[in-house]
Design a protein around this motif. Structure first.
Motif, short mmCIF file in Angstrom:
data_model
loop_
_atom_site.label_atom_id
_atom_site.label_comp_id
_atom_site.label_asym_id
_atom_site.label_seq_id
_atom_site.Cartn_x
_atom_site.Cartn_y
_atom_site.Cartn_z
N THR A 52 -6.61 -10.67 -20.31
CA THR A 52 -7.31 -11.68 -20.71
C THR A 52 -6.21 -13.70 -19.18
N THR A 53 -5.69 -12.43 -18.46
CA THR A 53 -4.63 -13.39 -18.09
C THR A 53 -4.81 -12.70 -16.04
N VAL A 54 -5.29 -13.28 -15.36
CA VAL A 54 -4.94 -12.61 -13.68
C VAL A 54 -3.86 -13.31 -12.71
N TYR A 55 -3.09 -13.24 -12.28
CA TYR A 55 -1.85 -13.73 -11.59
C TYR A 55 -2.22 -12.77 -9.85
N ALA A 56 -2.36 -13.79 -9.06
CA ALA A 56 -2.20 -12.60 -8.23
C ALA A 56 -1.70 -13.29 -6.20
N GLU A 57 -0.91 -11.99 -5.63
CA GLU A 57 -0.80 -12.89 -4.29
C GLU A 57 -1.61 -12.26 -2.97
N ALA A 58 -2.34 -12.99 -1.75
CA ALA A 58 -3.01 -12.05 -0.76
C ALA A 58 -2.58 -12.89 0.47
N ASP A 59 -1.94 -11.74 0.92
CA ASP A 59 -1.49 -12.41 2.39
C ASP A 59 -1.76 -11.69 2.57
N ILE A 60 -2.61 -12.51 5.19
CA ILE A 60 -3.10 -11.79 5.96
C ILE A 60 -1.82 -11.69 6.68
N ARG A 61 -1.56 -10.48 6.90
CA ARG A 61 0.02 -9.74 7.73
C ARG A 61 -0.05 -10.05 9.14
N ARG A 62 -0.75 -8.80 9.29
CA ARG A 62 -1.17 -8.67 11.01
C ARG A 62 -1.71 -9.23 11.11
N ASP A 63 -0.78 -9.52 13.42
CA ASP A 63 -1.59 -9.79 14.13
C ASP A 63 -2.95 -10.11 14.14
N GLY A 64 -3.71 -10.88 14.57
CA GLY A 64 -5.52 -10.59 14.85
C GLY A 64 -6.50 -10.40 13.75
N ALA A 65 -5.75 -10.21 11.80
CA ALA A 65 -6.26 -10.19 10.99
C ALA A 65 -6.54 -11.34 10.08
N ALA A 66 -8.28 -11.18 9.98
CA ALA A 66 -8.81 -12.28 9.49
C ALA A 66 -8.85 -12.17 8.34
#
Length: 363
Positions: A206-220
């Motif tokens: 029914t519901t969606v919550y998310a956290e998306a991060d870019i942690r590494r140097d140079g990651a896109a």
């Protein structure tokens, strides 16, 4: 109608598109090990991979481009698409229009709408369209399904699932590309597995919550992502996918009204396939040693001896292609439908929007 039938004892001829990690480690060995299937042609434009395919399967034909398959579609019975994500929809469309059943590696498409369009095309043509969600046949997942079915945990309150790795340095390639057309990043890569498993276990969301991060140097693109799902059933799924986890958590921690199940470590089948082992080459394919079994109990940490060891059922990736063969030869059920993949993509799209806009998305 689900696809072609052949004479008694004649295996279905399979064309495999892509011979990178997915094609060479997962699909080709499993196809070759499945009764009723024969690896006929491998499609790759890479000369080294062409040579590898010929060395590993001396009878296989090699083609440089998928168009070579469509030109002799009457000589094939099934197409398996294990090429980069952005090619899945156009290649599956071409295969279906050529009159050939299709298996597509996950994710089936970049959007749920594209997945449903492919499902409609397959239905219109009367052809099988199946999605390779192999981790439905992981050892821990099979064990968890049995525990839930047997009522060992009571009513499940929370499902924690982690697919974590420690890869502080970038490897390069399309999976780490920031170009949306590539459909890269962990949300659509490992996220496709953990979301599919949650839907299989606990049903619609029914519901969606998310956290998306870019942690590494140079990651896109995302390399450290968390997804929280609320299922219609009331179960909450907390799903973690990461390439930047220095200390790995449990693969599963499942908490119910009667007991919990905690399981560390990954199913051994991928490592076995990477090492060149094949189904049937070991006494118990997919089995793991007793010291890696999870524990079931209540009131104490498994680390301090709480609960009882729960024997892990052997993993069974060969079951997927056995089911595909049965679907084509005998009219058996499709092991993973395109509409199931579309439901998972609904969740992944909502997770992407949630992380971007910092909102909880209602489906």
């Amino acid at each position: 109608m689900t696809g072609p039938t052949t004479g008694t004892g004649t295996p279905l001829r399979v064309g495999l598109i892509g011979y990178g990690l997915a094609g060479s480690v997962f699909h080709a060995p499993l196809i070759a090990a499945t009764e009723g299937l024969a690896l006929d042609t491998v499609v790759t434009s890479n000369p080294e991979r062409q040579q590898q395919a010929r060395a590993e399967y001396p009878d296989v034909r090699v083609a440089a481009a998928p168009d070579e398959l469509w030109a002799r579609a009457d000589e094939l019975d099934l197409i398996v698409i294990a090429s980069p994500n952005k090619t899945h929809v156009p290649l599956a469309t071409a295969a279906l229009k050529a009159g050939l059943p299709v298996v597509v590696d996950k994710p089936l498409a970049g959007t749920a709408a594209e997945a449903r369009e492919l499902a409609a095309l397959a239905d219109e043509r009367g052809l099988l369209l199946s999605v390779f969600q192999n981790r439905r046949w992981d050892n821990d997942f099979l064990t968890l399904r049995k525990l839930i079915a047997d009522g060992e945990l009571g009513d499940v309150y929370r499902f924690e699932s982690r697919f974590e790795r420690w890869r502080p340095q970038l490897k390069g390639g399309w999976r780490e590309s920031g170009d949306p057309a590539e459909i890269g990043g962990l949300l659509y890569d490992l996220g496709s597995h953990v979301v599919d498993q949650a839907l299989v276990l606990f049903g619609p969301v029914t519901t969606v919550y998310a956290e998306a991060d870019i942690r590494r140097d140079g990651a896109a693109t995302d390399d450290d992502t968390f997804i929280a799902l609320t299922h219609e059933s009331g179960v909450r799924s907390h799903l973690y996918v990461s390439a930047t986890t220095a200390q790995l958590g449990p693969r599963f921690r499942v908490l119910g009204s009667e007991a919990g199940y905690v399981k560390y470590g990954l199913d051994p089948q991928e490592a076995a396939l990477r090492d060149g082992l094949r189904p049937g080459s070991t006494a118990r394919w997919g089995a793991e040693p007793e010291e890696l079994w999870g524990r079931v109990g209540a009131g104490e940490s498994p680390v301090t001896g709480g609960g009882r060891p729960e024997p892990t059922l052997p993993g069974d990736y060969p079951a997927y292609y056995a089911a595909v063969a049965k679907a084509l030869l005998e009219g058996g059920p499709n092991p993973v439908t395109a509409l199931e993949a579309a439901a998972a993509l609904d969740v992944l799209e909502a997770a992407r929007r949630s992380a971007l806009e910092k909102v909880t998305v209602t489906l």
